[in-house]
Design a protein around this motif. Structure first.
Motif, short mmCIF file in Angstrom:
data_model
loop_
_atom_site.label_atom_id
_atom_site.label_comp_id
_atom_site.label_asym_id
_atom_site.label_seq_id
_atom_site.Cartn_x
_atom_site.Cartn_y
_atom_site.Cartn_z
N LYS A 289 0.85 -1.21 0.00
CA LYS A 289 0.00 0.00 0.00
C LYS A 289 0.88 1.25 0.00
O LYS A 289 0.58 2.24 -0.69
CB LYS A 289 -0.92 0.01 1.23
N ARG A 292 2.42 1.77 -3.44
CA ARG A 292 1.40 2.28 -4.36
C ARG A 292 1.11 3.75 -4.09
O ARG A 292 0.94 4.54 -5.03
CB ARG A 292 0.14 1.44 -4.22
N SER A 295 3.98 5.95 -5.43
CA SER A 295 3.87 6.08 -6.88
C SER A 295 2.76 7.07 -7.24
O SER A 295 2.93 7.92 -8.14
CB SER A 295 3.58 4.71 -7.50
N TYR A 296 1.64 6.99 -6.55
CA TYR A 296 0.51 7.90 -6.78
C TYR A 296 0.92 9.34 -6.49
O TYR A 296 0.62 10.26 -7.25
CB TYR A 296 -0.65 7.48 -5.89
#
Length: 429
Positions: A289, A292, A295-296
């Protein structure tokens, strides 16, 4: 109080500050008389004309009162006119006269008098008066009661009596639901706002369990992303996994309100906590998580440490024939990271002296696939904002706010907030 709790509470109140100011403002406006609302919509000439009309009507109805002393409708009209003028004592007297002439059986005068009592903070008298009215099937009487209890709730909210305000909103809902009136939505929202305000009060008093209780109730009723986010912040220390669930829910609906650094810290804390507890599966889950989210963020969330912003200036180019101005905004930016920034947008907002937004302009300032390259060095940027007629030139001075963002729907950072002297076409000193 631990450092983590202190940081999360600061973040909680950052989200509360704007909403609470707005809510108090709304509650205050609801209680101010109709004349106040009209004044903010009319020019000085229109107000002078309105004053003349009110004066004419006062004279007219006073004359009618002399001619027909038993006509309660005349006193009702006079009471309404005095309210327009802000003369509440005189309005109160006229409403009382109207009621006396009808032996207390005049709903319109009762609602008018109760409204004056609310404005004068005579809450007990207002409530007694309206509660004494019979619950008839007449639409206007039911609507009047619904509106009164909504206004009563607003008055109590403005006094900081949030729990009592919620009780009055429930009473308002009871009547408005009978006639399926559209004001039900406003009442529901007001009740939710009271619940949130009460939660804020409990947080300030370090009564977190009580705050969570009211925020949960508000979340169930309102389905509001800000409430969900604030609830997540309160769960930060006591139930961090629940906090992550709530943050993820908010990210899907309204990603712009999230503090992504706090979100990242929460995931890192959980990853580390489960790693030391020997729970490899959970540790890997939160590590995934976290990866991710990083990266977001790299794609969508501009961080202050990614850019240098400097040498900004703006000027005005006039076009008298078209009666338009171009605002030319110049600045330098530099990517000081080791990764490219593919997309970067500038958002420029214009505000008058009262803080009213006049205009907003958005422009993409990166080009090509790579966008703003890593360690790119200083890049000169110019934005030409073609303003619509009378947006800029009707003011002597306006405030210009400049934001940069990778994705305006997720977050934006303020880089300059300056005044423009429109008459001189340059920054104010």
């Amino acid at each position: 109080m631990s450092k983590g709790k202190k940081i999360s509470y600061i973040e909680y109140f950052k989200t509360s500050m704007i909403t609470l100011i707005v809510l108090v403002f709304i509650a205050t406006v609801v209680l101010i008389c109709t004349r106040y609302n009209v004044q903010h919509q009319l020019s000085d000439d229109d107000l002078a004309l309105q004053d003349d009309m009110v004066g004419y009507l006062l004279s007219k109805y006073k004359y009618q009162e002399e001619v027909d002393k038993n006509n309660a409708t005349v006193n009702l009209k006079l009471g309404q006119l005095y309210e327009l003028l802000g003369s509440y004592k005189q309005a109160e007297q006229e409403y009382i006269l109207a009621l006396e002439k009808r032996n207390g059986n005049y709903d319109a005068a009762s609602f008018g008098l109760a409204g004056v009592y609310l404005f004068e903070k005579k809450y007990d008298q207002a409530e007694t008066l309206i509660s004494s009215l019979k619950d008839v099937s007449k639409y206007s009487a039911i609507l009047g009661k619904g509106k009164f209890f909504k206004s009563y709730g607003d008055a109590l909210f403005n006094e900081g009596m949030y729990l009592k305000a919620m009780e009055q909103y429930d009473r308002a809902y009871f009547y408005l639901e009978k006639i399926n009136n559209s004001l039900i939505k406003d009442v529901e929202l007001a009740r939710c706002d009271s619940s949130v305000a009460l939660a804020d009060k409990f947080v300030a008093e370090n009564k977190v369990p009580q705050a969570i209780e009211f925020l949960k109730e508000s979340e169930d009723r309102c389905k509001n992303s800000l409430v969900t986010y604030k609830l997540g912040i309160l769960y930060f220390d006591t139930n961090p996994e629940k906090a992550v669930d709530l943050f993820e829910e908010v990210k899907k609906k309204d990603p712009s309100i999230i503090n992504y650094q706090l979100y990242k810290r929460l995931l890192f804390s959980l990853k580390t906590q489960f790693m030391y507890a020997g729970n490899v599966l959970k540790s890997e889950l939160y590590d995934a998580k976290l990866a991710r989210l990083r990266s977001y963020m790299q794609r969508n969330v501009l961080q202050a440490e990614e850019l240098l912003f400097s040498d900004f200036d703006f000027a005005v180019k006039k076009f008298p024939i078209r009666n338009e101005y171009d605002v030319i905004y110049k600045f330098s930016i530099e990517n000081i990271t080791n990764h490219n920034i593919p997309k970067l947008f500038a958002i420029v907002e214009f505000y008058d002296k009262k803080g009213t937004k006049l205009y907003e302009y958005t422009q993409k300032i990166t080009k090509g696939v790579e966008g703003l390259k890593a360690a790119s060095g200083k890049i000169e940027t110019k934005i030409v904002i073609k303003t619509k007629k009378n947006i800029i030139q009707q003011f002597d001075e306006i405030t210009i706010r400049m934001y940069l963002t990778k994705n305006a729907k997720v977050s934006k950072l303020l880089y300059s907030n300056n005044k423009l002297d429109v008459t001189k076409g340059k920054k104010s000193e």
